[in-house]
Design a protein around this motif. Structure first.
Motif, PDB file in Angstrom:
ATOM      1  N   TYR A 133       5.332 -24.886   9.798  1.00 53.48           N
ATOM      2  CA  TYR A 133       4.369 -24.857  10.973  1.00 53.48           C
ATOM      3  C   TYR A 133       4.193 -23.320  11.443  1.00 53.48           C
ATOM      4  O   TYR A 133       4.027 -23.041  12.438  1.00 53.48           O
ATOM      5  CB  TYR A 133       4.540 -25.625  12.267  1.00 53.48           C
ATOM      6  N   SER A 134       4.476 -22.414  10.436  1.00 54.75           N
ATOM      7  CA  SER A 134       4.436 -21.003  10.449  1.00 54.75           C
ATOM      8  C   SER A 134       3.345 -20.519   9.817  1.00 54.75           C
ATOM      9  O   SER A 134       2.773 -21.060   8.882  1.00 54.75           O
ATOM     10  CB  SER A 134       5.834 -20.388  10.172  1.00 54.75           C
ATOM     11  N   PRO A 193       4.267 -25.332   5.979  1.00 55.01           N
ATOM     12  CA  PRO A 193       3.789 -23.961   6.682  1.00 55.01           C
ATOM     13  C   PRO A 193       2.331 -24.229   6.603  1.00 55.01           C
ATOM     14  O   PRO A 193       1.583 -24.762   6.020  1.00 55.01           O
ATOM     15  CB  PRO A 193       3.951 -22.770   5.533  1.00 55.01           C
ATOM     16  N   TYR A 194       1.691 -23.601   7.871  1.00 49.25           N
ATOM     17  CA  TYR A 194       0.340 -23.758   8.415  1.00 49.25           C
ATOM     18  C   TYR A 194      -0.412 -22.721   7.236  1.00 49.25           C
ATOM     19  O   TYR A 194      -1.462 -23.283   6.766  1.00 49.25           O
ATOM     20  CB  TYR A 194      -0.034 -23.310   9.688  1.00 49.25           C
ATOM     21  N   ASN A 196      11.771 -25.300  -3.682  1.00 55.45           N
ATOM     22  CA  ASN A 196      11.387 -26.776  -3.397  1.00 55.45           C
ATOM     23  C   ASN A 196      10.172 -26.458  -2.322  1.00 55.45           C
ATOM     24  O   ASN A 196      10.505 -26.440  -1.336  1.00 55.45           O
ATOM     25  CB  ASN A 196      12.555 -27.589  -3.019  1.00 55.45           C
ATOM     26  N   LEU A 197       9.105 -26.925  -2.802  1.00 51.43           N
ATOM     27  CA  LEU A 197       7.884 -26.845  -1.654  1.00 51.43           C
ATOM     28  C   LEU A 197       7.592 -28.217  -1.312  1.00 51.43           C
ATOM     29  O   LEU A 197       7.218 -29.003  -2.416  1.00 51.43           O
ATOM     30  CB  LEU A 197       6.561 -26.025  -2.514  1.00 51.43           C
ATOM     31  N   ILE A 198       7.959 -28.404   0.034  1.00 54.14           N
ATOM     32  CA  ILE A 198       7.605 -29.629   0.708  1.00 54.14           C
ATOM     33  C   ILE A 198       6.350 -29.721   1.438  1.00 54.14           C
ATOM     34  O   ILE A 198       6.466 -29.017   2.488  1.00 54.14           O
ATOM     35  CB  ILE A 198       8.819 -30.241   1.512  1.00 54.14           C
ATOM     36  N   LEU A 199       5.333 -30.505   1.133  1.00 56.11           N
ATOM     37  CA  LEU A 199       4.153 -30.580   1.542  1.00 56.11           C
ATOM     38  C   LEU A 199       3.733 -32.148   2.055  1.00 56.11           C
ATOM     39  O   LEU A 199       3.142 -32.937   1.156  1.00 56.11           O
ATOM     40  CB  LEU A 199       2.978 -29.899   0.924  1.00 56.11           C
ATOM     41  N   ASN A 200       4.446 -32.435   3.206  1.00 61.85           N
ATOM     42  CA  ASN A 200       4.408 -33.974   3.446  1.00 61.85           C
ATOM     43  C   ASN A 200       3.670 -34.250   4.648  1.00 61.85           C
ATOM     44  O   ASN A 200       4.177 -35.330   5.441  1.00 61.85           O
ATOM     45  CB  ASN A 200       5.698 -34.707   3.202  1.00 61.85           C
ATOM     46  N   ASP A 201       3.051 -33.393   5.311  1.00 62.24           N
ATOM     47  CA  ASP A 201       2.478 -33.613   6.735  1.00 62.24           C
ATOM     48  C   ASP A 201       0.849 -33.433   6.344  1.00 62.24           C
ATOM     49  O   ASP A 201       0.280 -32.525   5.714  1.00 62.24           O
ATOM     50  CB  ASP A 201       2.910 -32.342   7.692  1.00 62.24           C
ATOM     51  N   GLN A 239      -1.499 -33.145   8.198  1.00 58.26           N
ATOM     52  CA  GLN A 239      -2.248 -31.919   8.771  1.00 58.26           C
ATOM     53  C   GLN A 239      -2.071 -30.474   7.964  1.00 58.26           C
ATOM     54  O   GLN A 239      -3.046 -29.723   8.420  1.00 58.26           O
ATOM     55  CB  GLN A 239      -1.873 -32.120  10.358  1.00 58.26           C
ATOM     56  N   ILE A 240      -1.157 -30.526   7.098  1.00 56.58           N
ATOM     57  CA  ILE A 240      -1.386 -29.199   6.713  1.00 56.58           C
ATOM     58  C   ILE A 240      -2.335 -29.127   5.462  1.00 56.58           C
ATOM     59  O   ILE A 240      -2.587 -29.985   4.736  1.00 56.58           O
ATOM     60  CB  ILE A 240      -0.034 -29.065   5.881  1.00 56.58           C
ATOM     61  N   GLU A 241      -3.180 -28.019   5.439  1.00 59.88           N
ATOM     62  CA  GLU A 241      -4.346 -28.080   4.420  1.00 59.88           C
ATOM     63  C   GLU A 241      -3.494 -26.976   3.390  1.00 59.88           C
ATOM     64  O   GLU A 241      -3.280 -26.070   3.197  1.00 59.88           O
ATOM     65  CB  GLU A 241      -5.254 -27.101   5.067  1.00 59.88           C
ATOM     66  N   LYS A 242      -3.440 -27.756   2.077  1.00 62.78           N
ATOM     67  CA  LYS A 242      -2.821 -27.330   0.978  1.00 62.78           C
ATOM     68  C   LYS A 242      -3.432 -26.146   0.412  1.00 62.78           C
ATOM     69  O   LYS A 242      -2.502 -25.283  -0.129  1.00 62.78           O
ATOM     70  CB  LYS A 242      -2.502 -28.653  -0.005  1.00 62.78           C
TER      71      LYS A 242
END
Length: 284
Positions: free
Chosen positions: A231-232, A248-249, A260-265, A267-270
């Protein structure tokens, strides 16, 4: 200026409201607040052994002097003070003070020291203690080692160069931080802070750099760091692997390694997460 030399003081407020003094080779024993409300004082080769030695004072110069552990809460509400080539073993030194210079000073018990103060310069010093520089402003530190958790919580306008910092939860709730050529180790570094730059730094931080606005990394080595940047909003380049980056936002990063890139929210715009791998590595 009046010279006071080779004397011992034992009473409360022994030199209360005195001004224009040179104090040499003196010992302040049991009396509280010996120099309260003083001004234009030069102190050389003295020893302070009891509480509250310098309060509500102005224009104080201290050299080759020792503040024992029992000289706690020693310098409060004081403006324009320099301390050089000295030892401060007391906790809670400096509160609501301004224009502070520490040069070649050893602070062995700096617990809760330099709180709510401003215009602070520290050079060539060794500091150990938790909650250092809490809620202080305009801080310049060079060639100094700091060991103690929760350093700089709530501080603003910090410049740090050529320092070694070992501190859990350092730089929380800060604004306007620039650290260059530093080694920084500890857990959860930088949370809730904004406008922070690390340049040519080596940083180790479990779950570091979260909830940050405008974080800039320039030629940094990020070692043993996992779940970073959650969230940064972060930009810059990293010269090493990063164990993992999580949600990260915004991220515009180049990494000379892998992560290791974790994008599991959801609300995060990839599309706001852009990572370039300089050696061709992909996420693991």
């Amino acid at each position: 200026m009046q010279l006071i030399k080779n004397l011992s003081f034992n009473e409360e407020r022994d030199l209360f409201k005195k001004s224009n003094l040179i104090i040499e080779n003196c010992i302040f024993y049991n009396g509280e607040s010996p120099l309260k409300e003083s001004s234009n004082i030069k102190i050389h080769e003295c020893v302070f052994s009891w509480k509250y030695p310098i309060w509500y004072s102005n224009n104080i110069s201290v050299e080759n002097t020792v503040f024992h552990e029992s000289a706690r809460s020693g310098i409060w509400y004081t403006n324009n003070i320099s301390i050089k080539n000295s030892v401060i073993s007391a906790p809670k030194t400096f509160r609501r003070s301004s224009t502070i210079l520490l040069s070649n000073v050893q602070m062995f018990n700096a617990y809760e020291s330099i709180w709510n103060s401003k215009h602070i310069k520290i050079e060539n010093s060794q500091i150990k203690g938790d909650y250092f520089c809490m809620n202080s402003n305009e801080i310049d530190i060079m060639d100094t080692s700091l060991s103690g958790n929760y350093a700089f919580d709530g501080a603003k306008n910090i410049n740090i160069k050529n320092c070694k910092i070992e501190s859990k939860d350092a730089f929380w709730n800060c604004e306007n931080v620039h650290a260059e050529n530093c080694i920084i180790t500890g857990e959860y570094i930088g949370w809730n802070s904004k406008n922070v730059t690390f340049k040519n730094c080596i940083i180790e931080s479990e779950q570091g750099f979260c909830y940050m606005e405008d974080l800039f990394l320039i030629d940094c080595k990020i070692i043993k760091t996992d779940l970073a940047f959650e969230y940064s909003r972060v930009k810059g380049n990293i010269l090493t692997d990063v164990e993992s980056i999580k949600n990260p936002y915004l991220a515009n990063l180049s990494i000379n390694g892998k992560t290791n890139l974790i994008l599991n929210d959801n609300q995060i715009e990839k599309e706001n997460v852009n990572i370039t791998y300089l050696n061709g590595e992909k996420n693991v």
